[in-house]
Design an enzyme around this catalytic site. Sequence first.
Site, PDB file in Angstrom:
ATOM      1  N   LYS A   1       0.741  -1.315  -0.066  1.00 60.52           N
ATOM      2  CA  LYS A   1       0.129  -0.057   0.052  1.00 60.52           C
ATOM      3  C   LYS A   1       0.882   1.123   0.083  1.00 60.52           C
ATOM      4  CE  LYS A   1      -3.529  -2.107   3.033  1.00 60.52           C
ATOM      5  NZ  LYS A   1      -4.809  -1.928   2.107  1.00 60.52           N
TER       6      LYS A   1
ATOM      7  N   ARG B   1     -10.281 -11.792   1.929  1.00 61.81           N
ATOM      8  CA  ARG B   1     -11.184 -12.740   1.500  1.00 61.81           C
ATOM      9  C   ARG B   1     -10.407 -13.963   1.573  1.00 61.81           C
ATOM     10  NH1 ARG B   1     -11.484  -9.149  -4.048  1.00 61.81           N
ATOM     11  NH2 ARG B   1     -11.449  -7.860  -2.117  1.00 61.81           N
TER      12      ARG B   1
END
Length: 515
Positions: A291, A365
Amino acid sequence: MKITSTACALSLLGFSSFGMADAKFTFVTQKKTDTTTQVVFVDDVDNLDGAAAKLNDASSGQFKKLLTLNDFKPKLGEIQHLQMVAGIDSLLVVGTQHDEKLIGPDLQDLGGVIASSLSSTTKNLDVSVHIENLSTSLNSPSAFIASGYAMRHYSFDKYKTKKDDGVSNVTMITAQADTADKQYQTDLQYVAVGVHMARDFATEPGLSMYPQAFAEQIKQRFKGIDNIKIDVLDVKDMKKHNMGAIIGVGRGSVNDPRLVVIEYMGADKNQAPIALAGKGITFDTGGTSLKKNDGMWGMKSDLSGAAAVAGTMYAIAKRGEKINVVGLMVMAENMPGGDAIRPGDVLETMKGTSIEVISTDAEGRLVLADTVYYAQQEYKPSMLLNIATLTSSAGRALSDEYGALITRDFDLSLQMMEVGKRSGELVWPLPLHPNHFEQIKSPIADIKNSGAGNPGASIGAAVIGTFVDESLPWVHLDMASVDWLTEDIDVAPKGSQGWGVRFMDQLIREQASNK
């Protein structure tokens, strides 16, 4: 004057925030106005009644004149501070005018307004709240007002030299003192503590809140609670279950992943439990798909889903809800270490379904894929809910007013929206189309974890849904837009608001009542 027992301060329960100021509640039927701070409710300035009318009489009409002079409009939650009225040093006037009957969240907001208006965590307070002029069908509105005050009465000051050490002694003056005292002390205060617990976990820096540290905190905080069993799966256990997705996410960190499982059995052991699965990324750098640094500090709260599950399990266990619930908190740290997974790698899951990793920053996920499948295999739940700070696209779609709700059954979505309204944590449905499952097909594996078109929130849900039996009632909550506040709200200061505890607590209440 009848005085019921005093509610325990949150800190005395052993689960308050580090250094958090105390809030103590007493419920009485009547009390002389001898405290330095008084709170009165007003729904009509021109027709004062109850304590407000008595104040006006005692002040020879000065009270009403001051409200008019300050152009006070008594709509719900509006406030007016006054001093030296009828001998009262500090008087807080709170509006209660509303078009509809007040429900629990409305009353909790009132309690939060009172706490924030009085700066409850920084000042020592002796407060009397006159519970009147409330249009509600609830039997004990003061209990809900107290719980809202308690939720707002929060600060995380563990690392500050100067602590927020204000003590609030709050007297609730209500005709339903006995009922309110019982409801608060045996039920609603535990929801407030659960919310605080979730905030603590989400606010703690990643340096000290890593997977094993979370597991140890859970063991400590749930010690001695009836009908609780805690199990912690380590990497060795995960390998036995072939949980390659969880292991893969944690490979780049020196802190190994954990799967923390809290079993609460409050009903017959043959009753199928509800399973609550929370994403617990203790810090999310994005892994190899790193990020940007801007705002990365906030990724310490990427465990908010797991934190909310922990807080919910605490609340339902402490009040002894007559239902079976299993809370699964999958904990990992997503770091770009030398052994970290790469984009293009393929992970094998417990189900046997292989996942091509398109982005290592779509890690939530992945860990939930193994977790929800494990929940089904081990516990055969009657319902499965997973909660996660999963996608920024949920926030772009719904802003910070709603958590994103995704199910396979729109009727179930409508039911969950009502749960949201009754809990005070609103949710709004996003679609889950069969084409979303087509979009995540991989050319080299069974599915891929991202990079499949524009509907990011739905794609994330589709990845997790691949591991959920289609016949099982399944609720997916994406809380990425609502878990962290940039400004105060009535029941929470800015920072982590512990979102999800009240929603899941309400869901469990309603499911228990239907058993």
